[in-house]
Scaffold this motif. Structure first.
Motif, short mmCIF file in Angstrom:
data_model
loop_
_atom_site.label_atom_id
_atom_site.label_comp_id
_atom_site.label_asym_id
_atom_site.label_seq_id
_atom_site.Cartn_x
_atom_site.Cartn_y
_atom_site.Cartn_z
N ALA A 83 0.84 -1.20 0.00
CA ALA A 83 0.00 0.00 0.00
C ALA A 83 0.88 1.25 0.00
N GLU A 84 1.94 1.22 0.81
CA GLU A 84 2.87 2.35 0.86
C GLU A 84 3.49 2.58 -0.54
N LYS A 85 3.82 1.47 -1.20
CA LYS A 85 4.41 1.54 -2.54
C LYS A 85 3.39 2.11 -3.53
N ALA A 86 2.15 1.63 -3.41
CA ALA A 86 1.10 2.10 -4.31
C ALA A 86 0.90 3.61 -4.16
N ALA A 87 1.01 4.09 -2.91
CA ALA A 87 0.84 5.53 -2.67
C ALA A 87 1.92 6.32 -3.41
N ALA A 88 3.17 5.81 -3.34
CA ALA A 88 4.28 6.49 -4.01
C ALA A 88 4.08 6.48 -5.53
N GLN A 89 3.60 5.31 -6.01
CA GLN A 89 3.36 5.19 -7.46
C GLN A 89 2.23 6.10 -7.91
N LEU A 90 1.21 6.17 -7.07
CA LEU A 90 0.05 7.01 -7.40
C LEU A 90 0.49 8.47 -7.53
N ARG A 91 1.35 8.88 -6.60
CA ARG A 91 1.84 10.25 -6.62
C ARG A 91 2.59 10.54 -7.92
N LYS A 92 3.46 9.58 -8.25
CA LYS A 92 4.27 9.74 -9.45
C LYS A 92 3.39 9.76 -10.71
N ALA A 93 2.44 8.82 -10.75
CA ALA A 93 1.55 8.73 -11.91
C ALA A 93 0.72 10.00 -12.06
N ALA A 94 0.34 10.58 -10.93
CA ALA A 94 -0.48 11.80 -10.97
C ALA A 94 0.35 12.98 -11.46
N VAL B 184 -8.18 16.96 -10.83
CA VAL B 184 -7.94 15.51 -10.65
C VAL B 184 -6.52 15.29 -10.15
N ARG B 185 -5.57 16.01 -10.76
CA ARG B 185 -4.18 15.85 -10.33
C ARG B 185 -4.03 16.23 -8.86
N GLY B 186 -4.65 17.30 -8.46
CA GLY B 186 -4.60 17.75 -7.06
C GLY B 186 -5.17 16.70 -6.13
N VAL B 187 -6.31 16.12 -6.50
CA VAL B 187 -6.94 15.12 -5.65
C VAL B 187 -6.05 13.90 -5.50
N LEU B 188 -5.52 13.42 -6.62
CA LEU B 188 -4.67 12.22 -6.57
C LEU B 188 -3.43 12.46 -5.72
N THR B 189 -2.84 13.64 -5.87
CA THR B 189 -1.64 13.96 -5.09
C THR B 189 -1.96 14.00 -3.60
N GLU B 190 -3.08 14.63 -3.27
CA GLU B 190 -3.49 14.72 -1.87
C GLU B 190 -3.74 13.33 -1.28
N VAL B 191 -4.44 12.48 -2.05
CA VAL B 191 -4.73 11.11 -1.59
C VAL B 191 -3.42 10.38 -1.32
N ALA B 192 -2.46 10.52 -2.25
CA ALA B 192 -1.19 9.82 -2.09
C ALA B 192 -0.40 10.38 -0.90
N VAL C 54 -5.00 2.80 -0.52
CA VAL C 54 -4.60 4.21 -0.44
C VAL C 54 -5.84 5.11 -0.52
N VAL C 55 -6.72 4.78 -1.47
CA VAL C 55 -7.94 5.57 -1.61
C VAL C 55 -8.85 5.36 -0.38
N ASP C 56 -8.90 4.11 0.09
CA ASP C 56 -9.72 3.82 1.29
C ASP C 56 -9.26 4.64 2.49
N ALA C 57 -7.93 4.77 2.62
CA ALA C 57 -7.40 5.54 3.75
C ALA C 57 -7.92 6.97 3.70
N ALA C 58 -7.88 7.57 2.52
CA ALA C 58 -8.36 8.95 2.39
C ALA C 58 -9.86 9.00 2.65
N ARG C 59 -10.57 7.97 2.18
CA ARG C 59 -12.02 7.96 2.38
C ARG C 59 -12.34 7.86 3.88
N MET C 60 -11.55 7.04 4.58
CA MET C 60 -11.77 6.88 6.01
C MET C 60 -11.53 8.20 6.75
N ASN C 61 -10.44 8.86 6.35
CA ASN C 61 -10.14 10.15 6.94
C ASN C 61 -11.31 11.13 6.72
N GLU C 62 -11.81 11.15 5.49
CA GLU C 62 -12.91 12.05 5.17
C GLU C 62 -14.18 11.70 5.94
#
Lengths: 390, 313
Positions: A299-310, A330-338, B254-262
């Motif tokens: 999950a930690e890795k996915a977050a890093a990848q998501l950030r990069k992809a965004a 969309v880019r802002g949201v993805l970055t924030e999520v990551a 990762v998305v779930d974590a943000a959803r949980m926070n929200e």
């Protein structure tokens, strides 16, 4: 006890015990857990199940399908279960703990006559003590549990304990009650103070007390204790029975905690205290836990990848055409999520550490998830119960 | 900086909301601003000392930082001091058994124990030993018995020294220029309910002024309205497919974590709305963000000091 964890922990506990004392720090959801376990036991195990709560929360009464419930035991109507889509095998009852009424009943039971009973009930000290003496809640809770269990009206009683200054108060309350009557102080105070027949030993005490407190107050105290002493025998015998109840093989303690620092500390402390007193800790419910998926390295890795992809990839553009949204947003949201993932995973990791510490202290632990809605009906109580059961 | 200009602040809150840490931070903040500050732990469990990374505080105040002193309340010591100062009982050393006896009366006679504790705090204020006394007080369930004790006693006890003593204590406790109560809560259902109930009880049964409501562990809002609309659609199969291709299957967590926070934040802001409705308009509400930290003790205290000083100064 690692290795003894089973998924059926809660089910076995509720099926094999007659009294479950739910305890833990304030604010961890004890009342809700107690109610949801009682509802679940009524549905799955059957028999007559009572949940005795100290929380006057109207919301819980509503969740149980009642307008409100008081000191008397009330059955949860079957339509409430029908509304939640289940047919219970047994009956669910609920009652609230009223400390003041509990004390008044105790006095009525132990007072040798009506005059004395009324004098005690009218004594200003008595009125103050019953309303404000903190530890009296704990004793009354245990007393009520004893009374209800002894009545034989229920197959299972789940009691939600009062929020204590100290979690141990509930365990020590019967002992304190006995100590109180056995104490030398009580004898000193009940030396007929008003007749001024002081013993040599108590004289200096009264001199000081008199200067500090004033004699009128001392008289109130003395009168109160004299009255109380007439009830000594009944009270002490009863407290002894209540104390036995705590270590009865049909009783188990269930510690409820969240995985936040303060409640988890309190839970560990309580588990240790039970062990020292040789009282049976049945298990532990860890409430509002975060999903374990948050702690996986993937999950930690996915977050890093998501950030990069965004930031650099085409993800934001692709998503924006699918979602018909502004690519910048969309880019802002993805970055924030990551970016935010790290913070939330940190909380999850902190919780996981505390969880493994607590798992060492209990025969089993069971986790209830953090819900993103409030529990306000029987259906959601049973949903929570299902989590605890499986 | 009105809050810190008072002389006696009681900090209360439901167990687990961070009452002790907030009390420590308020004391630290006052000390940093040059106020000679005493911070006192009422339940002697050592949590306050631990917040300063110190070994448990004694009854006699001990310096823990520049301008900052710590003590732990002990009613027996307080009784001893009281007898020495006010009743002028000789041979105080010999009152050990007496103190134990007294302790027992105090257990049964409501308010006596509390008044010994409150009396000590008021005494420090009256004698101006410190500019500010911050009390890590009883939890919200018991705080009213504690700060209301002098009033109860003055009604119960008709004559005697104690009654005289309550008069000057009440002068201090009921003066909003000098004394204030701070309640700490988190944006969760039970703590907020308890805070609202507490505010009613404080108003009904005491004349102590509500100096502020601190909301601890407030989750940050991640998105504005436009962002939220996009975020909500991230769980559609089409969006999931694209994200999984770009960042792997675990992207759901990762998305779930943000959803949980929200979700938590949204439920929390509902509770905060209720709380704001119950807090008088002129009472300051202070917000401390969730710190997302593994740190404990002094580091956390100093982070909360920063958050509080943003709000206060």
């Amino acid at each position: 006890m690692p290795g003894t964890q089973t998924n059926s922990g809660i089910a076995d506990l509720l099926a094999s015990k007659e009294m479950i004392i739910v305890c833990g720090s304030g604010g961890v959801g004890k009342t809700t857990i107690a109610a949801s376990l009682a509802a679940e036991a009524a549905v799955r195990i059957g028999g007559r199940v009572l949940v005795l709560t100290v929380d006057p929360a109207r919301r819980l009464a509503n969740a149980l399908g009642l307008q409100a419930f008081g000191n008397s035991e009330t059955q949860i109507p079957l339509d409430a279960f029908a509304g939640a889509g289940v047919t219970p095998r047994g009956e669910l009852w609920a009652a609230m703990l009223d400390t003041k009424a509990g004390w008044d009943e105790l006095i009525a039971r132990h007072a040798p006559d009506d005059v004395l009973r009324d004098t005690v009930l009218a004594n200003p000290l008595y009125q103050n003590i019953t309303g404000r003496f903190v530890q009296s809640h704990d004793y009354i809770a245990m007393e009520r549990l004893h009374e209800i269990h002894a009545s034989g009206r229920y197959d299972l009683v789940i009691i939600d304990t009062p929020p204590s200054r100290n979690a141990l108060d509930i365990l020590d309350s019967p002992g304190r009650m006995m100590e109180f009557f056995g104490s030398r102080l009580l004898r000193w105070l009940t030396v007929p103070y008003r007749s001024r027949l002081f013993t040599a030993a108590s004289k200096p005490f009264y001199q000081v007390a008199d200067r500090v407190l004033g004699s009128r107050f001392l008289q109130d105290i003395a009168e109160f204790f004299v009255l109380f002493q007439t009830m000594e025998k009944g009270f002490v015998e009863r407290a002894r029975e209540v104390e036995r109840l705590l270590s009865d093989p049909r009783t188990a303690f269930l510690v409820v905690s969240t995985l936040e620092a303060a409640p988890a500390y309190e839970a560990a402390y309580l588990a240790e205290a039970l062990r020292e007193r040789r009282l049976p800790l049945g298990g532990m419910v860890l409430n509002r836990t975060m999903p374990s998926a948050l702690r996986e390295p993937a999950a930690e890795k996915a977050a890093a990848q998501l950030r990069k992809a965004a930031q650099t990839g085409s993800l934001a553009a692709d998503l924006s055409s699918v979602l018909e949204a502004d690519p910048q947003v969309v880019r802002g949201v993805l970055t924030e999520v990551a970016d935010r993932f790290h913070d939330i995973a940190m909380v999850a990791a902190r919780e996981a550490e505390r969880r493994s510490e607590l798992e060492r202290l209990a025969p089993f632990t069971v986790a209830a998830p953090s819900l993103d809605h409030d529990i306000n009906d029987l259906h959601s109580l049973l949903q929570l119960g299902d989590h605890l059961w499986s | 900086m009105h809050l810190l200009n008072r002389q006696l602040l009681f900090v209360t809150g439901k167990g687990g909301v961070g009452k002790t840490t907030v009390a420590a931070a308020i004391a630290q903040l006052a000390a940093q601003h040059g106020r000679r500050t005493l911070v006192c732990e009422m339940d002697a469990k050592g949590a306050l000392a631990a917040a300063f990374d110190c070994s448990p505080f004694p009854y006699q105040p001990r310096q823990i930082d520049s301008n900052l002193f710590g003590m732990a309340m002990n009613t027996e010591d307080s009784l001893r001091e009281y007898l020495k100062l006010f009743v002028r009982i000789p041979f105080v050393g010999r009152i050990g058994p007496l103190a134990r006896t007294f302790d027992f009366v105090a257990d049964a006679a409501p308010g006596v124990k509390e008044i010994l504790a409150i009396g000590k705090l008021c005494y420090e204020v009256r004698e101006r030993h410190y500019d500010l006394v911050v009390v890590d007080a009883e939890a919200s369930g018991h705080i009213v018995s504690q700060i209301g004790a002098p009033r109860v006693i003055s009604e119960l006890v008709q004559v005697g020294l104690v009654r005289e003593q309550t008069a000057w204590m009440l002068d201090i406790l009921e003066d909003p220029e000098r004394t204030g109560l701070i309640t700490v809560t988190t944006p969760e259902e039970m703590p907020v309910n308890e805070t609202i109930e507490l505010l009613d009880r404080v108003r009904e049964r005491t004349k102590v002024d509500l100096a502020g409501v601190v909301v601890n562990r407030v989750l940050p809002a991640l998105f504005g309205t436009r962002e939220m609309a996009v975020f909500d659609q991230l769980s559609t199969p089409a969006a999931q497919g694209l994200m999984t291709r770009a960042a792997g299957r675990s992207v759901t967590a990762v998305v779930d974590a943000a959803r949980m926070n929200e979700a938590r934040r949204r439920v929390g802001s509902g509770h905060l709305e209720r709380l704001r409705g119950a807090v008088p308009a002129d009472t300051p509400m202070l917000y401390i963000p969730e710190l997302f930290t593994r740190a404990v003790g002094r580091r956390v205290v100093s982070q909360i000091v920063d958050a509080l000083s943003d709000e206060l100064i």
